[in-house]
Each structure stands twice: as C-alpha cells, then as structure tokens.
Scaffold this motif. Structure first.
Motif, short mmCIF file in Angstrom:
data_model
loop_
_atom_site.label_atom_id
_atom_site.label_comp_id
_atom_site.label_asym_id
_atom_site.label_seq_id
_atom_site.Cartn_x
_atom_site.Cartn_y
_atom_site.Cartn_z
N THR A 32 1.04 -1.16 -0.05
CA THR A 32 0.11 -0.03 0.07
C THR A 32 0.91 1.20 -0.03
O THR A 32 0.52 2.20 -0.53
N LEU A 33 1.87 1.25 0.64
CA LEU A 33 2.68 2.48 0.86
C LEU A 33 3.33 2.94 -0.54
O LEU A 33 4.13 2.15 -1.21
N SER A 34 3.22 3.98 -0.90
CA SER A 34 4.03 4.55 -2.02
C SER A 34 5.44 4.87 -1.83
O SER A 34 5.91 5.84 -0.93
N ALA A 35 6.20 3.79 -2.04
CA ALA A 35 7.59 3.51 -1.70
C ALA A 35 8.32 2.71 -2.64
O ALA A 35 7.68 1.93 -3.31
N THR A 36 9.40 2.61 -2.64
CA THR A 36 10.35 1.55 -3.31
C THR A 36 10.58 0.37 -2.47
O THR A 36 10.91 0.41 -1.46
N ARG A 37 10.16 -0.74 -3.00
CA ARG A 37 10.07 -1.97 -2.30
C ARG A 37 11.44 -2.74 -2.45
O ARG A 37 11.72 -2.92 -3.47
N ARG A 38 11.99 -2.97 -1.37
CA ARG A 38 13.20 -3.61 -1.36
C ARG A 38 13.43 -5.18 -1.03
O ARG A 38 14.14 -5.88 -1.75
N PHE A 39 12.72 -5.37 0.08
CA PHE A 39 12.81 -6.79 0.71
C PHE A 39 11.61 -7.05 1.36
O PHE A 39 10.73 -6.12 2.12
N GLN A 40 11.12 -8.52 1.15
CA GLN A 40 9.98 -8.88 2.22
C GLN A 40 10.21 -10.36 2.33
O GLN A 40 10.53 -11.31 1.59
N TRP A 41 10.50 -10.37 3.59
CA TRP A 41 10.96 -11.88 4.34
C TRP A 41 9.80 -12.33 5.18
O TRP A 41 9.59 -11.63 5.98
N GLY A 42 9.55 -13.69 5.11
CA GLY A 42 8.66 -13.87 6.06
C GLY A 42 8.80 -15.48 6.54
O GLY A 42 9.62 -16.22 5.83
N ASP A 43 8.32 -15.80 7.64
CA ASP A 43 8.49 -16.93 8.32
C ASP A 43 10.01 -17.70 8.48
O ASP A 43 10.69 -16.67 8.96
N ASP A 44 10.18 -18.63 7.81
CA ASP A 44 11.60 -19.18 8.03
C ASP A 44 12.74 -18.34 7.18
O ASP A 44 14.02 -18.55 7.28
N LEU A 45 12.39 -17.42 6.38
CA LEU A 45 13.31 -16.58 5.72
C LEU A 45 13.48 -15.29 6.49
O LEU A 45 14.32 -14.33 5.87
N ALA A 46 12.71 -15.07 7.42
CA ALA A 46 12.92 -13.63 8.30
C ALA A 46 13.73 -14.19 9.40
O ALA A 46 13.75 -14.98 10.16
N TRP A 47 14.79 -13.45 9.54
CA TRP A 47 15.83 -13.62 10.55
C TRP A 47 16.34 -12.43 11.50
O TRP A 47 16.34 -11.19 10.78
N ASP A 48 16.56 -12.85 12.55
CA ASP A 48 16.92 -11.66 13.59
C ASP A 48 18.09 -11.11 13.13
O ASP A 48 18.25 -9.94 13.51
N ARG A 49 19.00 -11.73 12.64
CA ARG A 49 20.35 -10.93 12.17
C ARG A 49 20.13 -9.97 11.16
O ARG A 49 21.03 -8.86 10.85
N ASP A 50 19.05 -9.97 10.23
CA ASP A 50 18.59 -8.83 9.64
C ASP A 50 18.57 -7.52 10.15
O ASP A 50 18.47 -6.49 9.34
#
Length: 189
Positions: A32-50
C-alpha cells in the motif's frame, strides 16, 4: 517515502506460539505504501540478524547494513517482549535485543515493531535509548500486548500516503485496530 522492507513471522516452530495475521499485516503495509520496495521476508526467511549490527551482541552475526538499515523504513510483525522481538528460526538466537542494534548509521529512519510489549514503559529508555538511535528517528510499537489482526500495516501506509506524520499515522492506525486496553507507543530521537 523512499525505500521500505518488511519481515513477518507466523510459524514459530515451538519457540513461541504461532500467529495468524502477521503476513497480511506486513504485506498490507508493503503493497500500500507509495515507496520503493526492497525486501519482504517471512517465516523461515525472516531472520533476527537482518536487524542486528555486525560485531555487536552474542553471537555477533548481524547483517543489518544489507537489510533493515539499508532502507528508510522497516515494518516487522510477530512476537515481542520488553527485551526484544522474536523470530521462528535460529539463524542467530532468534531474538533481536536492543543491545544488538545500531539503527540509522546507514539508512534506517523509521521502524514499526508490530509486536507485544517491545516498548513497555518500565525501563524503555534504558533498553531502546542510545546507542540504538544512530540516525533512526522513530521506533513504533506497543507498551502492552496487541492483537493479531490483519489491517494495521495497510492502515499505517494509507495514513502516510495521505500525508499524516509518522507519529499521527501510527496513533490513528492503532486506534482503528485496537481496543482501549491496548496501549500503542513510540520513541523518537
């Protein structure tokens, strides 16, 4: 707005209870946000070290300069506590702790932590004060527990697209999606 990224966790693999609406909540913000989308990580691809600074904490495996601190705003949806926010896989220790972050030393200006209790008032400035704010303007979050609902991210983005300030947009989307027992919060530099 600039550039954005999202991370969300529904499946906690026994590290915490599973959630239902984190994905639609985060994707609602992202799409929804008018912005440049760079990354979307979910579940097992979402990491604390990010979200963690390289060389800080234990283990010191942070990669925030590639992810969270490489965009203008990040939206996280998942579990939280006063001591940080939680992930479903242990690529590090599955928890972002305030002692492991230095946000804004590269790019990050705003972060929304749609997670329970991350900004609990008791000791919040000791936890999330310096050195967390290295250029970061706002941390948006909750003082209390919050509902697992699907619309807050989309509403936050809509309010921002309509010209609301970050603070007002957060307040309004929280008021739209939570009852009077839930206390939203924010910290700003």
């Amino acid at each position: 707005m600039g550039s954005i990224g999202i991370e969300w966790v529904r499946q906690y693999h026994g590290l915490a209870g599973n959630l239902t609406n984190t994905k639609p909540q985060a994707e609602g913000f992202y799409n929804t946000l008018s912005a440049t989308r760079r990354f979307q990580w979910g579940d097992d691809l979402a990491w604390d070290r990010d979200f963690e600074q390289q060389g800080v904490g234990s283990p010191a495996s942070g990669t925030d300069t590639l992810w969270a601190d490489n965009v203008d705003m990040v939206f996280f949806s998942g579990h939280g506590s006063p001591s940080g926010f939680l992930f479903g896989v242990k690529t590090d220790d599955a928890k972002v702790k305030p002692t492991e972050v230095r946000w804004g030393d590269k790019e990050l200006e705003w972060i929304a932590l749609d997670a329970c209790n991350v900004l609990e008032a008791n000791g919040v400035f000791n936890r999330w004060g310096w050195p967390v704010f290295k250029g970061l303007h706002y941390i948006l979050g909750f003082h209390t527990t919050t509902g697992d609902e699907p619309d807050r991210g989309r509403l936050l983005a809509q309010y921002l697209n309509n010209g609301e300030t970050m603070r007002r947009a957060w307040i309004k989307c929280c008021q739209d999606t939570e009852g009077s027992d839930t206390q939203w919060a924010y910290l700003r530099a």
